[in-house]
Design a protein around this motif. Structure first.
Motif, short mmCIF file in Angstrom:
data_model
loop_
_atom_site.label_atom_id
_atom_site.label_comp_id
_atom_site.label_asym_id
_atom_site.label_seq_id
_atom_site.Cartn_x
_atom_site.Cartn_y
_atom_site.Cartn_z
N THR A 902 29.87 45.23 -75.56
CA THR A 902 31.28 46.11 -75.58
C THR A 902 33.08 44.68 -76.51
N VAL A 903 32.87 43.76 -75.45
CA VAL A 903 33.86 43.66 -75.53
C VAL A 903 33.19 41.76 -75.92
N PRO A 904 33.86 41.38 -77.59
CA PRO A 904 33.83 40.22 -77.51
C PRO A 904 33.87 39.08 -76.90
N ARG A 905 33.21 37.87 -77.53
CA ARG A 905 33.97 36.83 -76.69
C ARG A 905 35.21 35.68 -77.78
N ALA A 906 36.03 34.94 -76.65
CA ALA A 906 37.33 34.75 -77.31
C ALA A 906 36.83 33.37 -77.89
N VAL A 907 37.86 33.63 -78.83
CA VAL A 907 37.38 32.51 -80.03
C VAL A 907 39.11 32.29 -80.45
N PHE A 908 39.59 30.68 -79.91
CA PHE A 908 41.06 30.48 -80.36
C PHE A 908 41.18 31.10 -81.87
N GLY A 909 42.23 32.05 -82.49
CA GLY A 909 41.97 31.90 -83.61
C GLY A 909 41.23 33.77 -84.42
N ASP A 910 40.21 33.48 -83.80
CA ASP A 910 39.78 34.87 -83.99
C ASP A 910 39.06 34.61 -85.26
N PRO A 911 38.27 33.89 -86.08
CA PRO A 911 37.94 33.62 -87.74
C PRO A 911 36.59 34.00 -87.83
N ALA A 912 36.31 34.67 -86.71
CA ALA A 912 35.29 36.40 -87.49
C ALA A 912 35.96 37.31 -87.38
N ASN A 913 37.79 37.46 -87.20
CA ASN A 913 38.47 38.52 -87.36
C ASN A 913 37.77 39.90 -86.43
N ASN A 914 37.38 39.81 -84.93
CA ASN A 914 36.46 41.03 -83.82
C ASN A 914 37.46 41.56 -84.40
N ARG A 915 39.40 41.44 -84.27
CA ARG A 915 39.59 42.11 -83.66
C ARG A 915 40.62 43.25 -84.74
N ARG A 916 39.95 43.11 -86.34
CA ARG A 916 40.33 43.98 -87.21
C ARG A 916 40.59 45.45 -86.47
#
Lengths: 1005, 457
Positions: A902-916
């Motif tokens: 349910t919760v994605p990985r932490a990745v600085f800058g969110d390049p895959a835009n998980n938080r869209r």
């Protein structure tokens, strides 16, 4: 023997006769009312014309009047008084109750429109800041949302749904016949919550609210009535001994919920993990230019910012009034003081107000009356919501890993973030709005013939708002410029003249009322705004101290409104009721050929319960059906010159080159929005104890004034046109029961319940558009819909990514798998879909009132269900994309060794835009709230008499004691965009509602 | 009685319904006097000043998308640009597009209004017309080079343009969607506006407004993009020759940093958009950290320092160390957090590098190309370039452009012009399409697909 003595003393004392007439508020006679001498069993009953005659002992000092569906009234007698005329108030929600309808009053049984009445009693002793708050949960079909807990800020009120897209969907407020300014005139931006002009009115000076809902009730207000009308009637004097009332309360407010944040060590570990996941295992934060985040996470302290900004805040209210008069002159004078600190540092609200209402019968035929109120409010808002200088905003978004203060006591700011220290924002940034308001009216009424009267009124609503905001040089906003001050002044003046001709006559069993109105209104808006920079220190905040004057603007606009109204009410034997009205309105906002509009309405009712064939049915005390249809307009919230093609000023190039630039594309055909509303209701009364109203409506609002999107390449992005269409449908239930009605013990229950549905029927070219953060307006969907991507779990392996529709070149295991809605095997913007909407499926309120001897318990539950909230706070506080503070949800994040679905990985800058924008942030917003509980105790008459007071009542009140919700944010009653049509139900770091306990005292002399 | 009131009221009623705005003019007659036209031209510069155009985003987001800046702030829309993963509903992209076209419309209004003003005292008619046309040319050039062209560069067969609006939008009917013109059609329009501007603008350098050199310089840039290298060389030479003797560095400001710290350093600064206390921008605010009164949204890319050669005097300007002027890793080009930093749109150094690139591409005068590069390097305190062959020179020019114009938004377009974004930014294979920015989703939808999206979005 004793009996004998008693009787004889009575006989001896019975030495004068009092006569008079009992009427209702509308002046209509009341037959069958009981008139008694207090402390005796002497009594009589009024005749058909309301008159009575009673002999009283010389020492009698009080008459008690009671009657079916009337409120008991005690009237003091002075020595030698022989004539006592008494005006009775009807019991609440009874058929005899007199309700204020546009330009007239009517008995409830004869009303054919949809009118809800809320009386002063229902909001007594509640910690309510502004009148609009009083409507919450108390009238079917009326949605009231406190947009935030910011003291003195705006409230959203929708009568029968959101009826507009780009114009206002708020009702028209009329105080004692004067349409008043509502909304916010603030020129100073704070990020989210706006001011509320209605806070200038003290709810304690209000006698009643009448909420006009259907077209039959509202059409007399024509072009401003489409979203309903709220008539506010203030308290007036009565023909009675002067009564002085003092009421005072004090209480404490607290936040009822906090959001749990991760600790400093967890935070640092998270940032380090995000950096490694993005740039490689050997990369540390400092290599990205992030300072102070490289050390062993366990060495960092933890700051709980929310503990530092939330506080226990006092709330206090003190009112005093005197109410009285005689046959010729009646008065009400009152004054109040209200003070509330916000539960977040830096916020507060304060109001002083007074009111004088006077009525005088100059002659039997000529009456004059006036009402005048003045108030001053001071609203201190902090920056809030979508604002990097906000207090709650930064308390959530600051990492928990550093201490708020340097050893020397100065504020620490996160070096890696642009956001402010929350304590600095709450304590050092100055932001005050002072508002002075005058509401006044003057009326003369002349009875030309017994059946014909003429009334003329002059009304004024004057608002003067001044705001001052100051960012000191130690704040982030003022650091670069050695302080920044913003100062605004507004003058808003509304003047109105209305002339009303009323003809009321009965011809046998035919009863006819005709009303004609001519109304002229002029509104004038003036404003000035300035900004200065470069201050010699932080103690002088006015513009004069700043050496650079960076902004200076002023503006002046005006509006004219002309309305002519005609209305006929006819009934036969009070059973067959008909009403027709028409208003012709002209408003200066619109194109020359479209300035006038006509707004008709028709309604009819049948009091079946009075028919002979129904008389035998015992339990049935009332049965009435009524229906209405009509057209109303909406011009509120439309630009004053929206129809004109304009070139605006201020497009300057340096101080030496004044500039002009096209600012608005004209539309000479611009006209009102138009609501066509049908309403059908059934009213049932049983056993004299149960009243049920079931009412259905369908309101179709078309010609919606919509900013039609234009291709940006044309140089304009929008033009206002009458293009849209919305439909609101609903079913309203109102149930009032008197469960127990004993002498010492009564229990009543009021329930209202509304099912509603909204559908956007037509947009220009069918083109949907976005609003707010995640909101979406689309044909066939409800307004307030959210749109975004759907989440289908987390990618666990690279193989899963390869096999799935192409997401993003940066997608790695631990990132979110978004759903390929359109099946083209890649994730694009076309894969967004509707994720629910912010409009409740049903909502309502439940009030239980119990009284036992001197005790009274009032419990009010309010609920909404079936609505969604877009929790943008979580999109940041669980987004793990940057250096923002994070909440505990991120503890479940995906890690190679601890996979999550349910919760994605932490990745600085969110390049895959998980938080869209996705359904990850859309939550159920239903809630049920014990909104208010009031327990009060009044001393018995025996004691009060000894104390020489007429009433002595103490109470304790609790607000928001219990909230049941699945929503994860601070509070489910929220709107970060304040009063909005298109983006309701969005939460972004919004100031939450408080839990409040107050204690108080009511004293009457 | 009502009737009497109504009759008495008739004339005053009419007046009651005829209210006038306090701070706006009727658009149909607004620009009918010389002063109003002059004010309308000021309005065009005001359009350029917007934060959605030269006031920040146009050049800053281009640098963020390339390898000059990185994102350290909070805006998700900036993050999309920094991640080279722009969605077509990106709010910055939408606002930029709209703002540039709003500026075009302001120019269109003036260009259409000028011939109708017959006032004999209107003596600066031609100059104002030239300024409006210069601004329109600049705006269309900025539109086509970001959203148009091909994924392999500019001026290729089938290159995409943008919608061409050349008349003022006065009524809603004027705003009907227009399909995208071809890249060539847009270039032709830009060239024709620049030719009028060259004919009308006064000789010499002006402060805050374009003179003839600005129009010549912009045309040189246009011809370089179009591959008309000889013409580009010729136009650049026309300007360079006027000023090359003015300083020891071929007319360039002796001290690179002075261009921004002093402002309006002539003759190098050819067209410099002005800001003052009442006409501010948010550039330094976006760069600076909270402690300096900013929002720390953008920062020099971590690689930017490394691309400077040892001893390059431009390094402290392009990548700062913390000082009273600016925080670390920012730039000295924008240091006035009150918003009064000017933005240089065209300066002489670019004309040297335009001529160098044109000469290198033509191949006939490689020594001339090298000499032009060396003018730039000399001012930066660097030894002459060792590049000698055509390829080496083109690489040296690209490197010089990167360093010379860091924080000025040139890099991405320099890469695209030579189809180098593939190698430098990784726009190959499925990412090839990223060379062009997405047409705003709003524009595409509002037009009912009359304005077509760039393939790939």
């Amino acid at each position: 023997m004793l009996v004998m003595l008693f009787l004889s003393s009575q006989l001896l004392a019975q030495n004068r006769t009092i006569t008079g007439k009992i009427t209702d508020v509308a002046g209509l006679p009341i037959a069958g009312a009981s008139v008694q001498v207090r402390g005796t069993n002497l009594g009589t009953v009024t005749g058909a014309d309301g008159s009575y005659s009673i002999s009283v002992p010389s020492n009698a000092n009080t008459l008690v009047v009671t009657g079916s569906q009337l409120m008991r009234q005690e009237v003091g007698l002075s020595a030698n008084q022989t004539t006592v005329n008494i005006t009775m108030q009807a019991a609440e929600r009874s058929l005899q109750e007199v309700v204020v309808t546009g330009y007239a009053v009517q008995r409830r049984r004869e009303v054919t429109g949809s009118v809800d009445r809320i009386s002063a009693r229902e909001i007594e002793n509640l910690p309510i800041t502004s009148p609009d708050q009083a409507l919450q949960g108390r009238a079917a079909g009326v949605t009231v949302t406190n947009n935030s807990g910011t003291p003195g800020s705006s409230i959203n009120v929708n009568i029968r749904g959101i009826g507009s897209i780009s114009a206002s969907s708020q009702p028209l407020y009329i105080v004692d016949g004067i349409p008043i300014n509502t909304g916010s005139f603030s020129q100073v931006g704070v990020g989210g919550q706006t001011l509320n002009s209605l806070v200038d009115i003290n709810p304690n000076e209000i006698e009643s609210f009448e909420v006009l809902k259907d077209a039959a009730a509202t059409a007399v207000y024509g072009a401003r009535a489409a979203n309903g009308v709220v008539l506010i009637t203030t308290k007036r004097g009565r023909n009675q001994r002067t009564k002085i009332n003092v009421s005072s309360s004090y209480g404490i407010q607290k936040a009822w919920r906090r959001i749990e944040t991760i600790t400093g060590p967890e935070y640092v570990a998270l940032v380090q993990e995000g950096v490694r996941n993005r740039f490689g295992a050997s990369i540390v934060p400092s290599q990205l230019g992030l300072t102070g985040l490289d050390a062993d996470p366990s060495t960092y302290p933890t700051t709980n910012w929310q503990d530092l900004i939330f506080r226990s805040a006092p709330i206090a209210q003190h009112d005093i009034s005197a109410q009285g008069g005689n046959e010729r002159t009646r008065f009400y004078v009152g004054g109040g003081y209200f003070e509330q600190q916000g539960i977040i540092i830096g916020s507060s609200f304060r109001r002083y107000n007074f009111r004088i209402n006077l009525d005088n019968n100059v002659t039997d035929k000529f009456k004059i009356s006036t009402g005048f109120s003045g108030s001053r409010t001071r609203t201190s808002r902090t920056n809030n919501d979508n604002n990097i200088y906000g207090v709650l905003s930064t308390a959530v978004l600051n990492g928990s890993y550093y201490s708020p203060f340097n050893p020397d006591g100065t504020y620490v700011r996160d070096p890696n973030s642009s956001i402010e220290n929350p304590l600095l924002s709450g304590n050092e940034i100055y932001n005050n709005a002072n508002n002075n308001r005058i509401l006044g009216n003057l009326a003369g009424e002349y009875q030309i013939l017994p059946s014909l009267s003429f009334r003329t009124t002059l009304g004024v609503d004057y608002t003067q708002l001044n705001e001052l905001q100051f960012f000191p040089s130690i704040s982030a906003a003022g650091a670069g410029t050695n302080g920044q001050a913003n100062e605004g002044y507004n003058n808003v003046l509304n003047l109105i003249n209305e002339n009303i001709l009323n003809f009321t006559k009965s011809f046998g069993s035919h009863n006819l009322t005709l009303i004609g109105v001519a109304s002229y209104q002029k509104n004038r808006f003036e404003s000035i705004f300035g900004q200065a920079l470069q201050f010699p220190g932080n103690s002088i905040r006015r513009l004069s101290a700043g050496s650079t004057k960076s902004i200076l603007t002023s503006d002046e606009n005006s509006q004219g409104i002309i309305g002519y109204v005609g209305r006929a009410n006819y009934n036969y034997k009070g059973r067959y009721l008909f009403s027709a009205s028409v208003r012709r309105d002209g408003i200066s906002n619109f194109g020359e050929n479209k300035r006038y509009g006509t707004f008709p309405a028709f309604s009819a009712g049948w009091v079946l319960g009075d028919e002979d064939f129904m008389k035998g049915i015992r339990p049935l005390t009332n049965l009435k059906i009524r229906g209405s249809y009509g057209i109303t307009g909406n011009a509120i919230g439309i630009g004053l010159f929206a129809s004109r093609p304009l070139v605006g000023v201020g497009a300057n190039y340096l101080s030496s080159a004044p500039g002009l630039a096209p600012s608005q594309l004209g539309n000479p055909n611009l006209s009102w929005e138009e609501a066509r509303q049908a309403d059908l209701a059934l009213e049932v009364g049983l056993f004299n104890r149960i009243n049920l109203t079931v009412e259905g409506y369908k309101k179709n609002t078309n010609k919606l004034l919509l900013a039609r999107p234009l291709v940006g390449s044309s140089g304009f992005t929008t033009v206002t046109e009458n293009v849209g269409e919305l439909e609101n449908m609903g079913l309203e239930f109102q149930l009032n029961t008197r469960n127990i009605a004993k002498k010492d013990f009564t229990w009543t229950t009021d329930l209202n319940l509304t099912f509603q549905q909204n559908i956007v029927k037509k947009l220009q070219g069918g083109t949907p558009f976005a609003a707010g953060f995640a909101s979406w307006v689309q044909e066939g969907e409800s307004i307030g819909s959210f749109r975004g991507y759907k989440v289908a779990g987390i990618f666990q392996t690279q193989d899963e990514i390869n096999a799935a529709p192409f997401q993003n070149s940066n997608t790695r295991p631990g990132d979110i798998r978004f759903v390929d809605i359109n099946g083209d095997n890649k994730i694009t913007t076309d894969d967004q879909t509707i994720l629910g909407n912010a409009i409740p499926k049903f909502f309502g309120g439940l009030t239980n009132n119990l009284s036992y001897k001197g005790f009274e318990l009032n419990a009010f539950i309010q609920f909404v269900s079936g609505n969604k909230i877009y929790n943008n706070t979580r999109a940041f506080s669980e987004g793990m994309n940057s250096v923002f503070g994070q909440t505990v949800g991120v503890r479940d994040r995906w890690q190679p060794s601890k996979t999550s679905t349910t919760v994605p990985r932490a990745v600085f800058g969110d390049p895959a835009n998980n938080r869209r924008v996705s359904d990850r942030w859309v939550e159920d917003g239903s809630y049920l709230r014990l909104k208010n509980v009031v327990l009060s105790y009044g001393l018995p008459a025996a004691v009060t008499n000894r104390l020489h007071v007429s009433t002595f009542r103490v109470f304790v009140q609790g607000q928001n004691l219990v909230t049941r919700t699945k929503y994860k944010g601070f509070d489910p009653e929220v709107s970060t965009f304040s009063t909005t049509n298109t983006a309701p139900g969005t939460d972004f770091l919004t100031f939450p509602q408080a839990r409040t306990i107050t204690f108080g005292l009511n004293l009457g002399f | 009685m009502l009737l009497v009131a109504a009759l008495l009221g008739t004339s005053s009623c009419k007046k009651l319904l005829e209210q006038q705005p306090g701070s706006a003019l009727d658009a149909t007659t607004a620009f009918n006097t010389p002063t109003a036209v002059a004010a309308g031209v000021a309005g065009i510069y005001n359009g350029l000043q917007s934060g959605n155009y030269y006031g920040l985003r146009y050049w800053a987001l281009a640098d963020l998308y390339a390898d000059v800046l990185r994102h350290t702030g909070t805006f998700p829309s900036f993050a999309e640009v920094a991640n080279r993963n722009i969605l077509s509903n990106n709010v910055e992209v939408t606002n930029m597009w709209n703002q540039i076209y709003a500026t075009v419309n302001r120019a269109n209004n003036i260009i259409a209004a000028i011939p109708k003003v017959t006032d004999p005292s209107f003596t600066n008619k031609a100059v104002l017309d030239g300024e409006a046309r210069f601004a329109r040319a600049l705006a269309y050039f900025d539109l086509v080079r970001l959203w148009g062209g091909s994924t392999t560069g500019y001026n290729k067969a089938g290159g995409l343009g943008v919608p061409l609006f050349l008349e003022p939008t006065l009524v809603p009917e004027n705003a009907a969607p227009k399909p995208r013109a071809t890249e060539q059609q847009v270039y032709t329009q830009i060239a024709s506006d620049l030719d009028v501007a060259i004919a009308n603008l006064p000789a010499g350098l002006r402060t805050g407004r374009p003179g003839v050199d600005a129009a010549l310089g912009l045309k040189a840039r246009l011809e370089l993009y179009r591959g008309n290298n000889a013409e580009a060389e010729n136009l650049a030479t026309q300007v360079i020759d006027k000023y090359k003797g003015n300083t020891a560095f071929g007319g360039l400001a002796p001290n690179y940093a002075d261009l921004w710290l002093t402002q309006n350093v002539k003759p190098e600064s050819i067209f410099e958009l002005q800001y003052d206390a009442t006409n501010t921008n948010s550039i330094a605010f976006f760069y600076f950290t909270g402690a300096y009164g900013g929002r720390n949204e953008i920062t020099a890319a971590t690689t930017l320092k490394g691309v400077h050669e040892a001893g390059d005097k431009r390094l402290p300007v392009n990548v700062t160390t913390a000082s009273t002027l600016a925080p670390a890793n920012k730039t000295l080009k924008y240091t006035r957090v009150a918003g009064t930093d000017n933005v240089i749109i065209l300066r002489l150094a670019e004309l040297y590098l335009i001529r160098a690139e044109a000469r290198a591409k033509l191949g006939a005068d490689l020594a001339g190309a090298k000499a032009d590069v060396d003018v730039i390097r000399a001012r930066a305190g660097l030894a002459p370039t060792t590049a000698a062959t055509q390829d080496e020179l083109l690489a040296a020019i690209e490197q010089e452009n990167l360093v010379e114009f860091a924080h000025e938004g040139h890099r991405f377009f320099d890469l695209r012009r030579n189809n180098r974004e593939d190698a430098v930014l990784g726009f190959t294979g499925p990412n090839e399409f990223k060379a062009r920015w997405p047409i705003p989703q709003r524009e595409q939808q509002t037009s009912g697909n009359v304005v077509e999206q760039n393939p790939g979005y």
